[in-house]
Design an enzyme around this catalytic site. Structure first.
Site, PDB file in Angstrom:
ATOM      1  N   GLN A  80       0.847  -1.195   0.000  1.00  0.00           N
ATOM      2  CA  GLN A  80       0.000   0.000   0.000  1.00  0.00           C
ATOM      3  C   GLN A  80       0.885   1.247   0.000  1.00  0.00           C
ATOM      4  OE1 GLN A  80      -2.323   1.242   3.578  1.00  0.00           O
ATOM      5  NE2 GLN A  80      -4.056   1.328   2.154  1.00  0.00           N
ATOM      6  N   TYR A 155      -6.396  10.581   3.916  1.00  0.00           N
ATOM      7  CA  TYR A 155      -4.997  10.881   3.579  1.00  0.00           C
ATOM      8  C   TYR A 155      -4.975  11.799   2.343  1.00  0.00           C
ATOM      9  CZ  TYR A 155      -3.924   7.572   7.181  1.00  0.00           C
ATOM     10  OH  TYR A 155      -3.840   6.965   8.414  1.00  0.00           O
ATOM     11  N   ARG A 331      -9.290  -6.985  10.679  1.00  0.00           N
ATOM     12  CA  ARG A 331      -9.227  -7.448  12.075  1.00  0.00           C
ATOM     13  C   ARG A 331      -9.427  -8.951  12.216  1.00  0.00           C
ATOM     14  NH1 ARG A 331     -13.545  -3.155  13.814  1.00  0.00           N
ATOM     15  NH2 ARG A 331     -14.140  -3.752  11.706  1.00  0.00           N
TER      16      ARG A 331
HETATM   17  C1  LIG Z   1      -4.801  -2.103  13.479  1.00  0.00           C
HETATM   18  C2  LIG Z   1      -5.322  -1.563  12.171  1.00  0.00           C
HETATM   19  C3  LIG Z   1      -4.508  -0.787  11.353  1.00  0.00           C
HETATM   20  C4  LIG Z   1      -4.975  -0.295  10.117  1.00  0.00           C
HETATM   21  N1  LIG Z   1      -4.119   0.374   9.263  1.00  0.00           N
HETATM   22  C5  LIG Z   1      -4.530   0.664   8.013  1.00  0.00           C
HETATM   23  C6  LIG Z   1      -3.611   1.152   7.042  1.00  0.00           C
HETATM   24  O1  LIG Z   1      -2.414   1.295   7.290  1.00  0.00           O
HETATM   25  N2  LIG Z   1      -4.086   1.451   5.813  1.00  0.00           N
HETATM   26  C7  LIG Z   1      -5.413   1.270   5.480  1.00  0.00           C
HETATM   27  O2  LIG Z   1      -5.802   1.539   4.350  1.00  0.00           O
HETATM   28  N3  LIG Z   1      -6.296   0.805   6.370  1.00  0.00           N
HETATM   29  C8  LIG Z   1      -5.889   0.475   7.619  1.00  0.00           C
HETATM   30  N4  LIG Z   1      -6.778  -0.085   8.491  1.00  0.00           N
HETATM   31  C9  LIG Z   1      -8.190  -0.270   8.091  1.00  0.00           C
HETATM   32  C10 LIG Z   1      -8.409  -1.640   7.474  1.00  0.00           C
HETATM   33  O3  LIG Z   1      -7.694  -1.776   6.268  1.00  0.00           O
HETATM   34  C11 LIG Z   1      -9.894  -1.896   7.172  1.00  0.00           C
HETATM   35  O4  LIG Z   1     -10.324  -0.891   6.278  1.00  0.00           O
HETATM   36  C12 LIG Z   1     -10.763  -1.900   8.419  1.00  0.00           C
HETATM   37  O5  LIG Z   1     -10.121  -2.570   9.487  1.00  0.00           O
HETATM   38  C13 LIG Z   1     -12.122  -2.577   8.160  1.00  0.00           C
HETATM   39  O6  LIG Z   1     -11.932  -3.923   7.795  1.00  0.00           O
HETATM   40  P1  LIG Z   1     -12.209  -5.147   8.848  1.00  0.00           P
HETATM   41  O7  LIG Z   1     -13.632  -4.980   9.325  1.00  0.00           O
HETATM   42  O8  LIG Z   1     -12.003  -6.399   8.053  1.00  0.00           O
HETATM   43  O9  LIG Z   1     -11.245  -5.004   9.973  1.00  0.00           O
HETATM   44  C14 LIG Z   1      -6.311  -0.572   9.728  1.00  0.00           C
HETATM   45  C15 LIG Z   1      -7.119  -1.373  10.545  1.00  0.00           C
HETATM   46  C16 LIG Z   1      -6.649  -1.878  11.752  1.00  0.00           C
HETATM   47  C17 LIG Z   1      -7.543  -2.769  12.570  1.00  0.00           C
END
Ligand SMILES: Cc1cc2nc3c(=O)[nH]c(=O)nc-3n(C[C@H](O)[C@H](O)[C@H](O)COP(=O)(O)O)c2cc1C
Length: 379
Positions: A80, A155, A331
């Site tokens: 990314q 961003y 997650r």
């Molecule tokens: C600990 C953590 C760090 C994250 N860091 C990023 C990141 O660096 N870049 C990004 O686009 N999304 C980041 N996200 C968001 C996730 O990519 C995703 O959009 C969000 O967790 C929803 O998906 P999920 O329900 O499967 O967790 C992060 C999520 C978590 C939990």
């Protein structure tokens, strides 16, 4: 099955560590098809905080260890690429104040002496486009199978797309065509750098989640423009980290853990006093972006990745039945890196993740992890 980008916090001094190699190796071994290495800044000024990875020639060799480990497990890896714009508390920028589409108060940067941001000039915009291209070329050199451009979550490219934060009156602002001009210029430059046939994913917002932010008609229009410009797939997300941080996660708001994890005393105090009022909680639902993502599905033919609250094999099957080409999980895979293999074997498989979001609060404390694994090892 894609492991979506979740900031790993495994790049001390900006250099990918052994922990990062093992993190992504384990995901590939657990059955993930494409694992995404999170937030790599395209330049030093593209970092939200100083410990983030920056794409430079010296970063290529350590990243090659990550891609090598993933490939040996039979998986593929994506990187990314992002730029934070004004959403930064990085004390060592090349300019005194951060830059974005339009002047803005940057609450997040107050403790770092970056309380306001200024509008980018033409030369700065041209530099950002160039930095994305150079970074993508280096990602390919590091053995990545794809790159993901970060167009969401508040961003830089999302700041340009958002009507509330892009108030420019020149060709880089105004109606959607103006606000989308920088993301499209970045895509064109990245395509030139990686060549035809190399997969470029774009992570976009369906909605920013606040009044005046990007809304669905514009995000559908953006998807159509990205499709026409040759993006290979869209990862559909939402939320604006500086204003609606938990819109992108849903579930519990881990305020106590955020206060505990905050390193700046000033920021800690601000979180204590104002956090409860300004950081909104959004209830968790499985597949929480599905209703909006469906609208994009109707409008484009390109591959689409459904993201957000996918926790079970039943969710994956539903996403496929609804016409999505891939699913991405964050997650659920932090909690269970082997979830995909379990899903393959068991139709009832589901993640143990409780959406407590402590992994979000603590992501900067020495490596992303699931709190259900017990206390963090000392040191
Ligand atoms: C600990 C953590 C760090 C994250 N860091 C990023 C990141 O660096 N870049 C990004 O686009 N999304 C980041 N996200 C968001 C996730 O990519 C995703 O959009 C969000 O967790 C929803 O998906 P999920 O329900 O499967 O967790 C992060 C999520 C978590 C939990």
């Amino acid at each position: 099955m894609i492991k979506t980008a979740t900031y790993e916090g495994m790049c001390p001094w900006g250099v990918p560590s052994d922990a990062l190699v093992e993190h992504h190796r384990a995901l590939a071994a657990g059955g993930v098809g494409l694992t995404t290495v999170a937030y790599c800044a395209v330049s030093g000024d593209g970092r939200t905080f100083a410990e983030q990875m920056v794409m430079r020639p010296e970063t290529v060799a350590p990243l090659r260890r990550v891609t090598g480990a993933v490939h040996r497990e039979g998986g593929a890896a994506s990187l990314q690429l992002g730029h934070c714009g004004w959403f930064t508390k990085n004390g060592s920028l090349s300019t005194w104040l951060p830059r974005g589409p339009s002047p803005v108060v940057n609450q997040y940067g107050i403790s770092a002496g970056k309380p306001i941001a200024l509008a980018m000039g033409e030369a700065e915009i041209a530099q950002v486009i160039e930095d994305f291209g150079r970074a993508a070329g280096l990602a390919r050199e590091a053995g990545f199978d794809a790159v993901e451009l970060h167009l969401g979550h508040g961003y830089l490219l999302s700041q340009f797309l958002c009507p509330a934060t892009n108030r420019r009156r020149d060709a880089w602002g105004g109606e959607l065509d103006g606000r989308a001009r920088l993301p499209l210029a970045v895509l064109a430059r990245v395509r030139e750098a990686v060549g035809p046939g190399f997969p470029i994913l774009c992570k976009t917002n369906l909605r920013d989640g606040f009044r005046g932010g990007l809304e669905l008609p514009d995000s559908v229009g953006l998807a159509q423009r990205l499709e026409a410009a040759g993006a290979d797939a869209l990862v559909l997300s939402g939320g604006f980290t500086s204003r609606t941080p938990f819109y992108l996660f849903r579930g519990r708001r881990p305020l106590a853990e955020m206060i505990e994890a905050e390193k700046s005393r000033l920021q800690k105090l601000a979180l204590r006093v104002f956090g409860g009022r300004v950081i909104r909680e959004y209830p968790f639902e499985e597949m929480f972006f599905l209703p909006e993502a469906r609208e994009v599905r109707k409008a484009v033919r390109m591959p689409l990745v459904l993201l957000g609250g996918i926790v079970s094999r039943a969710n994956v099957e539903r996403a496929m039945a609804e016409g999505f080409d891939f699913v991405a999980l964050g997650r659920a895979l932090i909690a269970d890196p082997d979830l995909v293999n379990r899903m393959r074997a068991d139709a009832a498989a589901r993640s143990r993740c409780t959406h407590c979001n402590v992994c979000v609060a603590e992501m900067d404390l020495g490596g992303v992890r699931c709190v259900l694994d017990g206390p963090r090892a000392a040191g």
